[in-house]
Design an enzyme around this catalytic site. Structure first.
Site, PDB file in Angstrom:
ATOM      1  N   PHE A 144      38.893  48.008  44.279  1.00 54.22           N
ATOM      2  CA  PHE A 144      40.026  47.480  43.964  1.00 54.22           C
ATOM      3  C   PHE A 144      39.551  46.621  42.458  1.00 54.22           C
ATOM      4  O   PHE A 144      38.772  46.126  42.306  1.00 54.22           O
ATOM      5  CB  PHE A 144      40.367  46.122  44.621  1.00 54.22           C
ATOM      6  CG  PHE A 144      41.461  45.548  44.319  1.00 54.22           C
ATOM      7  CD1 PHE A 144      42.650  46.040  44.487  1.00 54.22           C
ATOM      8  CD2 PHE A 144      41.601  44.374  43.324  1.00 54.22           C
ATOM      9  CE1 PHE A 144      44.001  45.490  43.906  1.00 54.22           C
ATOM     10  CE2 PHE A 144      42.647  43.748  42.769  1.00 54.22           C
ATOM     11  CZ  PHE A 144      44.180  44.367  43.361  1.00 54.22           C
ATOM     12  N   ASP A 229      32.398  45.309  37.676  1.00 51.06           N
ATOM     13  CA  ASP A 229      33.474  44.689  37.711  1.00 51.06           C
ATOM     14  C   ASP A 229      33.323  43.276  38.733  1.00 51.06           C
ATOM     15  O   ASP A 229      33.229  43.277  39.993  1.00 51.06           O
ATOM     16  CB  ASP A 229      34.681  45.395  38.551  1.00 51.06           C
ATOM     17  CG  ASP A 229      35.831  44.468  38.673  1.00 51.06           C
ATOM     18  OD1 ASP A 229      35.822  42.994  38.489  1.00 51.06           O
ATOM     19  OD2 ASP A 229      36.905  45.061  38.941  1.00 51.06           O
ATOM     20  N   LYS A 258      39.168  35.907  37.150  1.00 51.51           N
ATOM     21  CA  LYS A 258      39.496  34.876  38.064  1.00 51.51           C
ATOM     22  C   LYS A 258      38.754  33.292  38.015  1.00 51.51           C
ATOM     23  O   LYS A 258      39.405  32.559  37.350  1.00 51.51           O
ATOM     24  CB  LYS A 258      38.790  35.375  39.468  1.00 51.51           C
ATOM     25  CG  LYS A 258      39.742  36.571  39.871  1.00 51.51           C
ATOM     26  CD  LYS A 258      39.921  36.837  41.283  1.00 51.51           C
ATOM     27  CE  LYS A 258      40.981  37.886  41.831  1.00 51.51           C
ATOM     28  NZ  LYS A 258      40.767  39.474  42.004  1.00 51.51           N
TER      29      LYS A 258
HETATM   30  C1  LIG Z   1      41.280  40.367  41.312  1.00 49.53           C
HETATM   31  C2  LIG Z   1      40.547  41.561  40.829  1.00 49.53           C
HETATM   32  C3  LIG Z   1      41.038  42.209  39.699  1.00 49.53           C
HETATM   33  C4  LIG Z   1      42.439  42.007  39.217  1.00 49.53           C
HETATM   34  O1  LIG Z   1      42.574  40.835  38.711  1.00 49.53           O
HETATM   35  P1  LIG Z   1      43.871  40.156  38.327  1.00 49.53           P
HETATM   36  O2  LIG Z   1      43.692  38.952  37.773  1.00 49.53           O
HETATM   37  O3  LIG Z   1      44.877  40.098  39.784  1.00 49.53           O
HETATM   38  O4  LIG Z   1      44.603  41.309  37.602  1.00 49.53           O
HETATM   39  C5  LIG Z   1      40.234  43.200  39.362  1.00 49.53           C
HETATM   40  N1  LIG Z   1      39.073  43.614  40.025  1.00 49.53           N
HETATM   41  C6  LIG Z   1      38.653  42.764  41.110  1.00 49.53           C
HETATM   42  C7  LIG Z   1      37.115  43.058  41.480  1.00 49.53           C
HETATM   43  C8  LIG Z   1      39.103  41.765  41.730  1.00 49.53           C
HETATM   44  O5  LIG Z   1      38.990  40.965  42.647  1.00 49.53           O
END
Ligand SMILES: *Cc1c(COP(=O)(O)O)cnc(C)c1O
Length: 404
Positions: A144, A229, A258
């Protein structure tokens, strides 16, 4: 502003006038502090999701609110057409926290992942010497990384992808945790491997020991960028500043978001070396809001808080307790498996004991908020400021719901 409407009235109104791209639990929050939220009827709930780690420091953390308020009284937005006095410190401090050299600020996680993809491609053409238009990025199944058209192009989640084509080419998907598949996928056209060091949305999947180190070895040997990520796994959640640290791995690029915004404003960034982020020239990438004064001021406070080590320590200690307690439920009937690291857990509910959604709703009735994922899994990720007493109370409710 206070409202006199009831929860059900507000939910009905929201349903009538908002796109149904979410299916939230039927709770309407009006205030929050620390690990607790209060709904419009005055009912209190323990937040065991923490905005998918956007609220690592809890709701309305005093240090972060103070930093935001001070900046609100000075300047909030300039665009990158001009310099502002919070920008240099933000970039210097964030690069230093990451052990890197350069920062490219954006706003949301998806924008930062897009930036990582663009950076890797540009680096591939300008530095590595990949023929134009040929760059390949290797990603993992069940990833994700966000919701943009390019990012869902390399998702394996049919719900996330369906009806959004044509899809962006240039990605190869390999099974997560499979070293041989990674070794086979990386070729001369490969500019980057993009991975979550722990897959959050997939159900808090921790890769087999040694996997990240092997990916680091392969990418280093083949002159390929290792992009981690850490939008959800980073900034204290697992007990370290970065989840990669658990395997002694330093990637070429961190993607952060985040918690970087302290639960106050969206702040994301790509953090890397001069050799990689140095590829950009003026006009080649940008964001109106990226690196704005308010975002930088809040993120600077987040970085200062992470430097104390207090939140990593709490995640380690409370996380050990969480995993001991959850581990004791495995095999008791209702819990099939538990995974995770630090204050972060995926709990698989055994067949016949309710769906993840049903367990989440039952927990809500008892004043605990969590989120289900992939049908039978619930995700537990309380704010790192949660007290041991509150965590234990939350676990009591889970045991009551699961009949453990
Ligand atoms: C939440 C998340 C994203 C996307 O972040 P948004 O601020 O919702 O666009 C990308 N990668 C990971 C691992 C995430 O948990």
């Amino acid at each position: 502003m206070t409202t006199h409407a009831t929860s059900s009235e507000l939910i009905r109104e929201a349903d009538a006038h908002s796109a149904h791209n979410y299916h939230p639990l039927p709770v309407v929050v009006s205030t929050a502090e620390g690990a607790w939220m209060t709904d419009v009827e005055g009912r209190r709930y323990l937040d065991m999701l923490a905005g998918y780690s956007a609220l690592n420091f809890g709701h309305r953390n005093q240090r972060l609110i103070d930093a935001a308020k001070a900046q609100l009284d000075r300047v909030t937005l300039t665009s990158r057409a001009f310099h502002h006095d919070q920008f240099a410190a933000f970039c210097t401090e964030l690069a230093d926290l990451c052990g890197m050299e350069m920062v490219l600020p954006m706003n949301t996680g998806a924008e930062a992942v897009e930036t990582a993809v663009k950076t890797a491609r540009k680096w591939g053409y300008r530095v590595k010497g990949v023929p134009d238009g040929q760059a390949k990025i290797v990603v993992a199944a069940d990833n994700f990384h966000g919701r943009t058209t390019t990012i869902i192009s390399f998702s394996t989640d049919e719900e996330a992808r369906r009806d959004y084509g044509p899809y962006t080419p240039g990605f190869e998907i390999v099974p997560y945790g499979d070293v041989a598949a990674m070794e086979a996928a990386v070729d001369d056209r490969t500019v980057a491997v993009l991975l979550e060091p722990i897959q959050g949305e997939a159900g808090v999947l921790v890769p087999p020991p040694g996997y990240l180190a092997e990916v680091r070895r392969i990418t280093a040997q083949r002159n390929v960028l290792f992009i981690a990520d850490e939008i959800q796994s980073g900034l204290g959640r697992t007990g370290r500043t970065f989840a990669c640290e658990h395997e002694g791995v330093v990637p070429d690029m961190y993607v952060l978001g985040k918690a970087l915004g302290g639960g106050v404003v969206p702040v994301s960034a790509v953090v890397s070396s001069n050799a990689v982020l140095g590829v950009y020239r003026p006009g080649e990438h940008g964001s109106t809001f990226g690196g704005n004064p308010l975002a930088c001021a809040v993120a600077l406070e987040v970085i200062a808080m992470l430097r104390t080590g207090e939140f990593q320590r709490r995640a380690t200690e409370l996380g050990a307790h969480l995993h001991r307690e959850l581990g004791a439920l495995v095999g008791g009937g209702a819990v099939e498996a538990v995974r995770g690291r630090g204050l972060w857990a995926g709990v698989d509910i055994a067949p016949g004991h309710g769906s993840g959604r049903e367990v989440s709703e039952a927990l809500m009735e008892r004043g605990v908020l969590v989120k289900d994922t992939h049908g039978a899994t619930i995700r537990i990720a309380p704010p790192l400021v949660i007290s041991k007493e509150d965590l234990d109370w939350g676990l009591d409710q889970l045991r009551a719901v699961l009949g453990g």
